[in-house]
Design a protein around this motif. Structure first.
Motif, PDB file in Angstrom:
ATOM      1  N   LYS A  55       0.515  -1.280   0.078  1.00  0.00           N
ATOM      2  CA  LYS A  55      -0.258   0.354  -0.296  1.00  0.00           C
ATOM      3  C   LYS A  55       0.782   1.289  -0.128  1.00  0.00           C
ATOM      4  O   LYS A  55       0.668   2.109  -0.110  1.00  0.00           O
ATOM      5  N   PHE A  56       2.181   0.859   0.210  1.00  0.00           N
ATOM      6  CA  PHE A  56       3.114   2.323   0.636  1.00  0.00           C
ATOM      7  C   PHE A  56       3.477   2.569  -1.002  1.00  0.00           C
ATOM      8  O   PHE A  56       4.413   1.598  -1.288  1.00  0.00           O
ATOM      9  N   GLU A  57       3.237   3.818  -1.161  1.00  0.00           N
ATOM     10  CA  GLU A  57       4.166   4.584  -2.766  1.00  0.00           C
ATOM     11  C   GLU A  57       3.899   3.011  -4.155  1.00  0.00           C
ATOM     12  O   GLU A  57       4.884   2.737  -4.012  1.00  0.00           O
ATOM     13  N   PRO A  58       2.708   2.657  -4.602  1.00  0.00           N
ATOM     14  CA  PRO A  58       3.399   1.564  -4.657  1.00  0.00           C
ATOM     15  C   PRO A  58       3.459   1.055  -6.275  1.00  0.00           C
ATOM     16  O   PRO A  58       4.467   0.274  -7.262  1.00  0.00           O
ATOM     17  N   GLU A  59       4.008   2.538  -6.456  1.00  0.00           N
ATOM     18  CA  GLU A  59       5.213   2.683  -8.520  1.00  0.00           C
ATOM     19  C   GLU A  59       6.389   3.344  -7.547  1.00  0.00           C
ATOM     20  O   GLU A  59       7.062   3.182  -8.175  1.00  0.00           O
ATOM     21  N   GLU A  60       7.230   2.884  -6.604  1.00  0.00           N
ATOM     22  CA  GLU A  60       8.320   3.059  -6.277  1.00  0.00           C
ATOM     23  C   GLU A  60       8.925   2.079  -5.678  1.00  0.00           C
ATOM     24  O   GLU A  60       8.353   0.982  -4.992  1.00  0.00           O
ATOM     25  N   PRO A  78       4.931 -14.200   6.372  1.00  0.00           N
ATOM     26  CA  PRO A  78       4.265 -13.214   7.224  1.00  0.00           C
ATOM     27  C   PRO A  78       3.025 -12.894   6.131  1.00  0.00           C
ATOM     28  O   PRO A  78       3.416 -12.663   5.171  1.00  0.00           O
ATOM     29  N   THR A  79       2.954 -11.878   6.674  1.00  0.00           N
ATOM     30  CA  THR A  79       2.017 -10.647   6.008  1.00  0.00           C
ATOM     31  C   THR A  79       2.138  -9.260   6.551  1.00  0.00           C
ATOM     32  O   THR A  79       2.048  -8.985   7.583  1.00  0.00           O
ATOM     33  N   PHE A  80       2.115  -8.598   5.973  1.00  0.00           N
ATOM     34  CA  PHE A  80       2.685  -6.785   6.201  1.00  0.00           C
ATOM     35  C   PHE A  80       0.735  -6.042   6.607  1.00  0.00           C
ATOM     36  O   PHE A  80       0.027  -5.950   5.516  1.00  0.00           O
ATOM     37  N   VAL A  81       0.048  -5.975   7.208  1.00  0.00           N
ATOM     38  CA  VAL A  81      -0.888  -4.652   7.683  1.00  0.00           C
ATOM     39  C   VAL A  81      -0.679  -3.037   8.157  1.00  0.00           C
ATOM     40  O   VAL A  81      -0.736  -3.335   9.211  1.00  0.00           O
ATOM     41  N   PRO A  82      -0.511  -2.571   7.065  1.00  0.00           N
ATOM     42  CA  PRO A  82      -0.231  -0.947   7.305  1.00  0.00           C
ATOM     43  C   PRO A  82      -1.256  -0.534   8.966  1.00  0.00           C
ATOM     44  O   PRO A  82      -2.422  -0.760   8.393  1.00  0.00           O
ATOM     45  N   SER A  83      -0.870   0.690   9.145  1.00  0.00           N
ATOM     46  CA  SER A  83      -1.566   1.112   9.985  1.00  0.00           C
ATOM     47  C   SER A  83      -2.643   1.955   9.125  1.00  0.00           C
ATOM     48  O   SER A  83      -2.095   2.890   8.108  1.00  0.00           O
ATOM     49  N   GLU A 109       6.269   3.483   5.134  1.00  0.00           N
ATOM     50  CA  GLU A 109       6.799   2.315   4.486  1.00  0.00           C
ATOM     51  C   GLU A 109       6.510   0.994   5.538  1.00  0.00           C
ATOM     52  O   GLU A 109       5.899   0.161   5.448  1.00  0.00           O
ATOM     53  N   ASP A 110       6.788   1.290   6.816  1.00  0.00           N
ATOM     54  CA  ASP A 110       6.787   0.543   7.714  1.00  0.00           C
ATOM     55  C   ASP A 110       6.053   0.555   8.933  1.00  0.00           C
ATOM     56  O   ASP A 110       6.367   0.026  10.362  1.00  0.00           O
ATOM     57  N   ASP A 111       5.408   0.807   9.176  1.00  0.00           N
ATOM     58  CA  ASP A 111       4.322   1.731   9.785  1.00  0.00           C
ATOM     59  C   ASP A 111       3.147   0.944   9.546  1.00  0.00           C
ATOM     60  O   ASP A 111       1.627   1.230   9.302  1.00  0.00           O
ATOM     61  N   GLY A 112       3.287  -0.362  10.459  1.00  0.00           N
ATOM     62  CA  GLY A 112       2.124  -1.245  10.521  1.00  0.00           C
ATOM     63  C   GLY A 112       2.210  -2.330  11.259  1.00  0.00           C
ATOM     64  O   GLY A 112       3.327  -2.368  12.642  1.00  0.00           O
ATOM     65  N   TYR A 113       1.712  -3.308  11.158  1.00  0.00           N
ATOM     66  CA  TYR A 113       1.982  -5.341  11.534  1.00  0.00           C
ATOM     67  C   TYR A 113       2.823  -6.342  10.532  1.00  0.00           C
ATOM     68  O   TYR A 113       2.019  -6.118   9.950  1.00  0.00           O
ATOM     69  N   ILE A 114       3.226  -7.065  11.398  1.00  0.00           N
ATOM     70  CA  ILE A 114       3.027  -8.089  11.122  1.00  0.00           C
ATOM     71  C   ILE A 114       2.735  -9.743  11.311  1.00  0.00           C
ATOM     72  O   ILE A 114       2.726  -9.724  12.299  1.00  0.00           O
ATOM     73  N   LEU A 115       1.863  -9.796  11.018  1.00  0.00           N
ATOM     74  CA  LEU A 115       1.284 -11.241  10.931  1.00  0.00           C
ATOM     75  C   LEU A 115       1.157 -12.304  10.825  1.00  0.00           C
ATOM     76  O   LEU A 115       1.739 -12.514   9.764  1.00  0.00           O
ATOM     77  N   ALA A 116       2.136 -13.524  11.548  1.00  0.00           N
ATOM     78  CA  ALA A 116       2.056 -14.587  11.091  1.00  0.00           C
ATOM     79  C   ALA A 116       1.250 -15.510  11.751  1.00  0.00           C
ATOM     80  O   ALA A 116       1.206 -15.721  12.605  1.00  0.00           O
ATOM     81  N   THR A 117       1.126 -17.025  10.947  1.00  0.00           N
ATOM     82  CA  THR A 117       1.132 -18.144  11.403  1.00  0.00           C
ATOM     83  C   THR A 117       2.330 -18.881  12.907  1.00  0.00           C
ATOM     84  O   THR A 117       3.084 -18.684  12.053  1.00  0.00           O
ATOM     85  N   VAL A 118       1.516 -18.624  14.128  1.00  0.00           N
ATOM     86  CA  VAL A 118       3.030 -19.920  14.509  1.00  0.00           C
ATOM     87  C   VAL A 118       2.879 -20.900  14.980  1.00  0.00           C
ATOM     88  O   VAL A 118       1.950 -21.572  15.619  1.00  0.00           O
ATOM     89  N   TYR A 119       2.947 -22.014  14.666  1.00  0.00           N
ATOM     90  CA  TYR A 119       3.315 -23.415  14.845  1.00  0.00           C
ATOM     91  C   TYR A 119       3.787 -23.952  16.029  1.00  0.00           C
ATOM     92  O   TYR A 119       5.023 -23.127  16.217  1.00  0.00           O
TER      93      TYR A 119
END
Length: 118
Positions: free
Chosen positions: A44-49, A95-100, A106-116
């Motif tokens: 979602k952050f500056e998709p052209e860059e 991992p999945t990145f979910v923006p704030s 660019e790195d303002d958000g959350y990392i979600l991951a399934t942990v086994y």
């Protein structure tokens, strides 16, 4: 034995319609990243860059066989974080990145991951 990858960036030149292209170049993103799979960026952050930050599930111990953590890569600076793990006997999924909202960087958000947990 499990095969893991290094982060390599590929550059393609697309035609004006974005439907056809040709390979231009490739480069190793960073030299000291942990062996990893499934890189993710903030789409979602500056998709052209070009993206600066990449998160992967990674090996905390190079002799290990299972991806047991998450690592943040700064492709612009060529640096990596330590691999963050979730405790003994745990293994990290992609991992999945979910923006704030609102997003300030660019790195303002959350990392979600399934942990086994084994």
């Amino acid at each position: 034995k499990r095969i893991n990858a290094n982060l390599v960036e590929y550059l393609f030149s697309l035609d004006e319609n974005g439907t056809a292209g040709r390979f231009v170049d490739k480069r190793l993103v960073v030299k000291n990243a942990a062996l990893c799979e499934f890189p993710v960026v903030n789409a979602k952050f500056e998709p052209e860059e070009r993206r600066r930050y990449i998160w992967t599930n990674a090996l905390s111990d190079p002799s290990g066989e299972w991806l047991d953590g998450i690592q943040k890569v700064d492709a612009k600076q060529g640096t990596v974080s330590e691999v963050v793990t979730f405790g003994r006997g745990t293994f990290a999924g992609a991992p999945t990145f979910v923006p704030s909202k609102p997003m300030s960087a660019e790195d303002d958000g959350y990392i979600l991951a399934t942990v086994y947990v084994s």
